[in-house]
Motif scaffolding. Sequence first.
Motif, short mmCIF file in Angstrom:
data_model
loop_
_atom_site.label_atom_id
_atom_site.label_comp_id
_atom_site.label_asym_id
_atom_site.label_seq_id
_atom_site.Cartn_x
_atom_site.Cartn_y
_atom_site.Cartn_z
N ALA A 63 42.56 53.24 43.66
CA ALA A 63 41.59 54.03 43.19
C ALA A 63 40.22 53.59 43.64
N GLU A 64 39.30 54.49 43.44
CA GLU A 64 37.95 53.94 43.99
C GLU A 64 37.13 52.83 43.32
N ASN A 65 37.67 52.84 41.90
CA ASN A 65 37.17 51.70 41.00
C ASN A 65 37.76 50.31 41.27
N LYS A 66 38.77 50.29 42.26
CA LYS A 66 39.38 49.20 42.87
C LYS A 66 40.05 48.33 41.78
N LYS A 67 40.53 49.05 40.49
CA LYS A 67 41.35 48.69 39.57
C LYS A 67 42.47 49.17 39.21
N VAL A 99 54.07 49.39 50.20
CA VAL A 99 52.49 49.87 50.02
C VAL A 99 52.51 49.52 48.83
N ALA A 100 53.31 50.31 47.69
CA ALA A 100 52.96 50.33 46.33
C ALA A 100 52.92 48.68 45.91
N GLY A 101 53.99 48.07 46.42
CA GLY A 101 54.03 46.70 46.05
C GLY A 101 52.93 45.71 46.24
N GLY A 102 52.05 45.98 47.61
CA GLY A 102 50.78 45.29 48.10
C GLY A 102 49.95 45.62 47.05
N TYR A 103 49.79 46.90 46.71
CA TYR A 103 48.43 47.46 45.76
C TYR A 103 48.85 46.83 44.37
N GLY A 104 50.17 47.07 44.01
CA GLY A 104 50.58 46.62 42.58
C GLY A 104 50.31 45.20 42.44
N TYR A 105 50.76 44.28 43.45
CA TYR A 105 50.19 42.89 43.19
C TYR A 105 48.77 42.71 43.16
N TYR A 106 47.86 43.25 43.95
CA TYR A 106 46.54 43.02 43.98
C TYR A 106 45.99 43.54 42.58
N VAL A 107 46.50 44.87 42.26
CA VAL A 107 45.94 45.24 40.96
C VAL A 107 46.17 44.42 39.60
N LEU A 108 47.28 43.79 39.49
CA LEU A 108 47.65 42.98 38.52
C LEU A 108 47.05 41.55 38.60
N ALA A 109 46.98 41.02 39.94
CA ALA A 109 46.20 39.77 40.42
C ALA A 109 44.78 39.90 39.54
N ASP A 110 44.12 40.99 40.02
CA ASP A 110 42.87 41.16 39.74
C ASP A 110 42.56 40.99 38.16
N GLN A 111 43.63 41.09 37.57
CA GLN A 111 43.40 41.32 36.03
C GLN A 111 43.46 39.71 35.40
N VAL A 112 44.05 38.75 35.99
CA VAL A 112 44.19 37.43 36.00
C VAL A 112 42.77 36.89 35.39
N ASP A 126 40.79 28.87 37.32
CA ASP A 126 41.54 27.85 37.67
C ASP A 126 42.48 28.39 38.82
N MET A 127 42.43 27.84 40.08
CA MET A 127 43.11 28.29 41.32
C MET A 127 45.00 28.21 40.98
N ASP A 128 45.39 27.11 40.29
CA ASP A 128 46.69 26.84 39.92
C ASP A 128 47.12 27.86 39.19
N THR A 129 46.37 28.22 38.06
CA THR A 129 46.63 28.95 36.94
C THR A 129 47.03 30.38 37.63
N PHE A 130 45.93 30.83 38.63
CA PHE A 130 45.92 32.00 39.18
C PHE A 130 47.31 32.03 39.79
N VAL A 131 47.58 31.18 40.77
CA VAL A 131 48.82 30.92 41.79
C VAL A 131 49.94 31.30 40.76
N ALA A 132 50.15 30.54 39.58
CA ALA A 132 51.31 30.56 38.93
C ALA A 132 51.39 32.05 38.27
N GLU A 133 50.19 32.90 37.88
CA GLU A 133 50.31 34.03 37.24
C GLU A 133 50.90 35.17 38.48
N CYS A 134 50.29 34.79 39.61
CA CYS A 134 50.74 35.72 40.95
C CYS A 134 52.17 35.63 41.08
N THR A 135 52.37 34.47 40.88
CA THR A 135 53.97 34.22 41.36
C THR A 135 54.85 35.02 40.16
#
Length: 370
Positions: free
Chosen positions: A13-17, A59-72, A76-85
């Motif tokens: 979406a245009e809001n990038k969220k 494509v949905a997986g790529g955007y889904g990963y980004y949209v959810l990662a953006d909400q973390v 702290d990068m280690d916490t971010f990586v653990a959530e993205c995993t």
Amino acid sequence: MENALNLDTVLLAENKKDLIILDQTLLPNECKYLTMNRAEDIWEAIYSLRVRGAPAIGVAGGYGYYVLADQVETEDMDTFVAECTKIMEYLNSSRPTAVNLSWALNRMHGVLLAEKDGKTVAEMKVRLMQEADAIREEDIQISRNIGAYGFELLEKLGKGVGVMTHCNAGTLATAKYGTALAPIYIALENGWDGKQDLHVYCDETRPLLQGARLSAYEMQAAGVDTYVQCDNMASYTMKSGKIGIIFVGCDRVAANGDFANKIGTSGVAIIAKHYGIPFYVCAPSSTIDMTMESGDEIRIEQRKPEEVTEMWYAQRMAPEGVGVVNPAFDVTDHSLVTGIITEKGIATAPFKESFERMGIKPVEKFVDKK
Ligand code: MRU
């Protein structure tokens, strides 16, 4: 009827969220977009085939990963990586057979692990958005290239050719153009007349009817002479001499050329061999899984019985309590395949050597080595 090439299957979406998907379960009767940003909704959209087709779920997986990662919410990068995993593993559990989903999630995660040092979490989020956009953009170009190679085969057969396809591997199954139907779109772009020069036969594709609902819609809306046939009519049509070539998509190709595609594909290939009709698999090279030696290793998704007994019927049509077999895909033996059309060229037997000559290698699995 809107030409499906004008419809976006998956986008940010245009809001990038938010993730926006075209709900394919409603087609061809209704063209409705869904906006989502919750993990459960994205998972459900992929599981329920609201977004479907191997490249499109990548494509949905790529955007889904980004949209959810953006909400973390962490710096702290280690916490971010653990959530993205966790995000990667959760989305990956929605559908097992198409390698494109795990391929895209793995690609997103690989970028995170490779580039996290020296970046803030905020900068990394922007980088992940760019990667998801790149997956989508590349898919459009890859599909066009597959279409161009497939069109060369159509040109050799000549105008007036009959093409059979199974399931939907058209523009709706990718970011644009499709794989198995891409040669048809390229033929139209090259001035072929959809009514005179091309005749497309779509297997209805029980139980979820992707052929009747989606391929037939796409082809008809593009102005092509289009026919829907029940799956058990494919042999009749092939015997009639109307079919010059068969194009199908695929969800995963093993190194030896065995490939998984929508249930019923292997039967089409067996009949095609009987009648001597060339049978081509159309696949981005990301669908070729060189870590699997043969199709025996491919996990076949088993789906709900109701899809066979009730869905698409006004009333339930099978007896209550009856056993149901509902595999979503089957594996076609490489011996039945004339060629595998990728964006890098057409692979032929022996396929493993052919893939290697094209530079297709096993994908490295990105894991957090902390
Ligand atoms: O269950 P589906 O509708 O996702 O199955 C789709 C197919 O089998 C397609 O042929 C395949 O994913 C290739 S799409 C370009």
